[in-house]
Motif scaffolding. Structure first.
Motif, PDB file in Angstrom:
ATOM      1  N   THR A  31      23.015 -18.650  40.858  1.00  0.00           N
ATOM      2  CA  THR A  31      21.748 -18.284  40.243  1.00  0.00           C
ATOM      3  C   THR A  31      21.274 -19.359  39.270  1.00  0.00           C
ATOM      4  N   PRO A  64      15.776 -19.339  34.702  1.00  0.00           N
ATOM      5  CA  PRO A  64      14.334 -19.580  34.647  1.00  0.00           C
ATOM      6  C   PRO A  64      14.038 -20.787  33.768  1.00  0.00           C
ATOM      7  N   ALA A  65      12.831 -21.322  33.926  1.00  0.00           N
ATOM      8  CA  ALA A  65      12.479 -22.570  33.246  1.00  0.00           C
ATOM      9  C   ALA A  65      12.770 -22.521  31.754  1.00  0.00           C
ATOM     10  N   ARG A 121      15.535 -22.237  30.147  1.00  0.00           N
ATOM     11  CA  ARG A 121      16.578 -21.325  29.679  1.00  0.00           C
ATOM     12  C   ARG A 121      17.937 -21.681  30.228  1.00  0.00           C
ATOM     13  N   VAL A 159      24.288 -10.915  32.879  1.00  0.00           N
ATOM     14  CA  VAL A 159      23.589 -12.196  32.964  1.00  0.00           C
ATOM     15  C   VAL A 159      22.401 -12.140  32.027  1.00  0.00           C
ATOM     16  N   VAL A 160      22.367 -13.037  31.063  1.00  0.00           N
ATOM     17  CA  VAL A 160      21.275 -13.043  30.093  1.00  0.00           C
ATOM     18  C   VAL A 160      20.703 -14.450  29.990  1.00  0.00           C
ATOM     19  N   PRO A 161      19.438 -14.634  30.363  1.00  0.00           N
ATOM     20  CA  PRO A 161      18.838 -15.954  30.179  1.00  0.00           C
ATOM     21  C   PRO A 161      18.483 -16.158  28.711  1.00  0.00           C
ATOM     22  N   TRP A 195      16.627  -6.378  24.703  1.00  0.00           N
ATOM     23  CA  TRP A 195      15.953  -6.607  25.979  1.00  0.00           C
ATOM     24  C   TRP A 195      14.668  -5.790  26.077  1.00  0.00           C
TER      25      TRP A 195
END
Lengths: 361, 286
Positions: free
Chosen positions: A18, A21-22, A24, A33-35, A242
């Motif tokens: 995985t 995201p941009a 991060r 899973v934490v961006p 979150w």
């Protein structure tokens, strides 16, 4: 173009390939899973360092002065002549300041995000004032000292329930909720004055001191209450970190992506109120930390809403420094920490108000 | 498939829709038209569960959406409200990523699938080049495409849009409508939009739904149902309908009126709050 996944197929979150995201980095802990954006992580690290420094400083300064190296040695359990001063006199109070400050930062973040209003911190919307009224009543009616904190907790929660009830129409819409809180805060404050004037002057003075908020004479037991509250709520706070995301969307858009905005607002604000009432019950009405920490943290990390962890760290840092200054500025006279936080927070509130007015024009 | 059964909905005291039965075709672009305050936005909001019906139900493949968890509905039905609020300072990629909310949990906030869906959606709506830009710095047309990308990232079989072309200039309107039509063409998807412009509706819709005063007047392919009689009945407007020289779709041309049109006051209800643009909450900078 990649084909989209057929609807209904289970999402795959554990794929090690995985990509984040941009802008991060993915943080993985077991199945989680934490961006993370880099900036908040950096800010949190710096704040943590500053907090550690501030705690050492507050353990070191005072009469007698203990060199920072000796403070560290005492903390490591090496056994120094300063153990009594550092570990038993100063450490409990510093830990209490850090925990209470963190609690105020968390509470402010939750409530301000839900209300979408930087002014909507627990000390503006009536939670603190409700706690203050209850504490004043307890202090002036001769209730046992151990009952003051529970009374304040209850007062803060009841005040919040009243604010929620008044602001509940239209699904706890931000504006209404804040207005109800501000109106009730005034009512509570006025009632508190009446109770204080009617009371014995000595009791009135004790109530006055409680209302300003002070850490003097407090320590492990107060810290334990706040710490336990935060620890028990840790899973809720992890969820909140979150769930806060959706508070920046309007209700229609939030519903469209599968969020129940009203239920979420109640959950988030309720958590904030609980944390604020608990912290206020233990250290008194230390104003402005809950107001200032989230907004300053938000500007530091450049996010669209206050960041929970950074606001907690900043709140802790603010209160540790404020209490240190309160202890040392006019030594040997001790100022209540609430005076110092108000001295910092008051001007900041004015800046916010002026800036808000300019934007509204 | 999306349908409504005996749908009654409204705001406060006022009933806007009174017992509406409607079936929306799958794999088609459906456009809902009608005069102001006819209930078209109310219908769309009720179908997207933004408004709770007083009676009746909205069915998604035969199941009432009220009985489904909102997260499950969000994986099958996306919605773009009329004037969504842009979170302050958020970037395009972040906002599009919000569309993945129904697939995420607080402990699993990102997955391979999320990344793929966001990339695909941004490419599809032609906003990939803007990924790192703050949404509030974009033009109205770009911003609308970003919102559509967010709805696409949600990866749903049905997509509902409330007046997606309002506040856009003509070129951007065409751009958005082309995008919406191509969506259902390339991947069997039910796309439903409320539009104000009858000629755009006629040109782009596979299925046209005409409403007046909370009732269904006509539904079907524009070439079959869009006639001068229908326009008179729905909008209270005298007009000529000719084939469009470019697309061949019906083209509505209002008749010349030298004096104000007589005896149609009932057919022209005044604009009301429910359908006028929400100026107060419209993102600043437009």
């Amino acid at each position: 173009m990649t084909a989209l996944r057929p609807a209904g197929a289970p999402p795959t979150g554990d794929d090690p390939r995985t990509t984040a995201p941009a802008g991060r980095t993915l943080l993985r802990v077991g199945p989680a899973v934490v961006p993370l954006r880099r900036r908040p992580v950096l800010v949190a690290a710096v704040l943590l360092g500053l907090l550690a420094g501030a705690v050492v400083l507050s353990l070191s300064l005072g009469r007698p002065y203990v060199a920072p190296l000796d403070v560290l040695r005492a903390l490591s359990g090496a056994g120094t002549p300063y153990d009594l001063v550092v570990l038993e006199l100063r450490l409990p109070r510093a830990v209490l300041a850090a925990l209470a400050g963190a609690a105020f930062g968390v509470a402010g973040t939750l409530i301000q995000s839900v209300a979408r209003n930087p002014l909507a911190s627990p000390d503006v919307i009536g939670v603190t004032q409700g706690a203050g009224l209850a504490a004043t009543v307890a202090l002036t009616t001769g209730a046992a000292a151990v009952l003051v904190a529970p009374a304040a907790l209850l007062g803060g929660l009841l005040a919040a329930a009243l604010v929620f009830a008044l602001g509940a129409r239209h699904g706890l819409a931000a504006q209404r909720f804040v207005l109800a809180g501000v109106a009730l805060a005034f009512a509570f404050r006025a009632s508190t004055e009446v109770v204080m004037l009617a009371a014995d002057p000595i009791d009135g003075l004790r109530a006055q001191l409680w209302l300003i908020g002070t850490l003097a004479g407090k320590g492990w037991s107060e810290a334990a209450w706040i710490g336990a509250t935060l620890a028990v709520l840790l899973p809720v706070l992890a969820w909140a970190g979150w769930a806060l995301r959706s508070t920046t969307l309007d209700d229609d858009t939030a519903r469209g992506v599968g969020v129940r905005p009203v239920a979420r607002r109640i959950g988030l604000a309720g958590t904030g109120v609980l944390v604020a009432a608990m912290a206020t019950a233990q250290v008194g009405a230390v104003d402005f930390v809950a107001l200032v920490a989230p907004q300053v943290a938000r500007r530091l990390v450049r996010a669209e809403r206050p960041p929970l962890v950074c606001a907690a760290l900043l709140g802790a840092l603010l209160l540790v420094l404020a209490d240190l200054a309160a202890r040392r500025l006019l030594a040997p006279t001790q100022l209540p920490a609430g005076v110092l936080t108000a001295a910092i927070g008051g001007p900041y509130l004015m800046v916010l108000l002026l800036r808000g007015r300019r934007r509204a024009r | 498939m999306l349908s409504t059964r005996d749908l009654v909905a409204g705001y406060d005291e006022r009933t806007v829709l009174d017992g509406l039965d409607l079936d929306l075709p799958t794999d088609a672009f459906t456009v809902i038209v009608g005069p102001n305050a006819c209930g078209k936005s109310t219908l769309l909001r009720a179908m997207a569960r933004l408004l709770t019906p007083r009676r009746g139900a909205v069915l998604l493949d035969g199941t009432a959406i009220r009985d489904l968890p909102t997260r499950d509905v969000a994986r099958r039905l996306g919605v773009l409200p009329q004037s969504p609020l842009v979170p302050e300072g958020i970037t395009v990629a972040d906002l599009v990523g919000r569309g993945r909310q129904p697939y995420q949990r607080w402990w699993r906030q990102w997955s391979t699938e999320d990344g793929r869906a966001v990339d695909t959606a941004m490419a599809r709506a032609d906003v990939a080049g803007l990924a790192d830009r703050p949404v509030d710095s974009l033009s109205g047309g770009q911003r609308q495409r970003v919102w559509i990308a967010m709805a696409l990232a949600q990866d749903t079989e049905a997509l509902l849009l409330d007046e997606p072309t309002t506040f856009l200039d003509l070129a951007h309107q065409v751009e958005v409508l082309d995008l919406l039509r191509s969506l259902r063409a390339e991947r069997g998807r039910t796309v439903v939009a409320v539009l104000h412009d009858l000629n755009q509706a006629a040109r782009y819709a596979d299925h046209l739904v005409a409403m007046r005063a909370g009732r269904l007047v006509a539904a079907g392919p524009p070439r079959e149902i869009l006639t001068a009689d229908m326009v008179r009945e729905v909008f209270g407007l005298d007009c000529v309908v000719v084939p469009c020289p470019v697309s061949g779709a019906p083209l509505v041309i209002p008749a010349l009126t030298e004096t104000p049109p007589a005896a149609t006051p009932a057919a022209r209800p005044t604009t009301d709050d429910a359908e006028s643009p929400r100026v107060g909450t419209y993102p600043k900078g437009l």
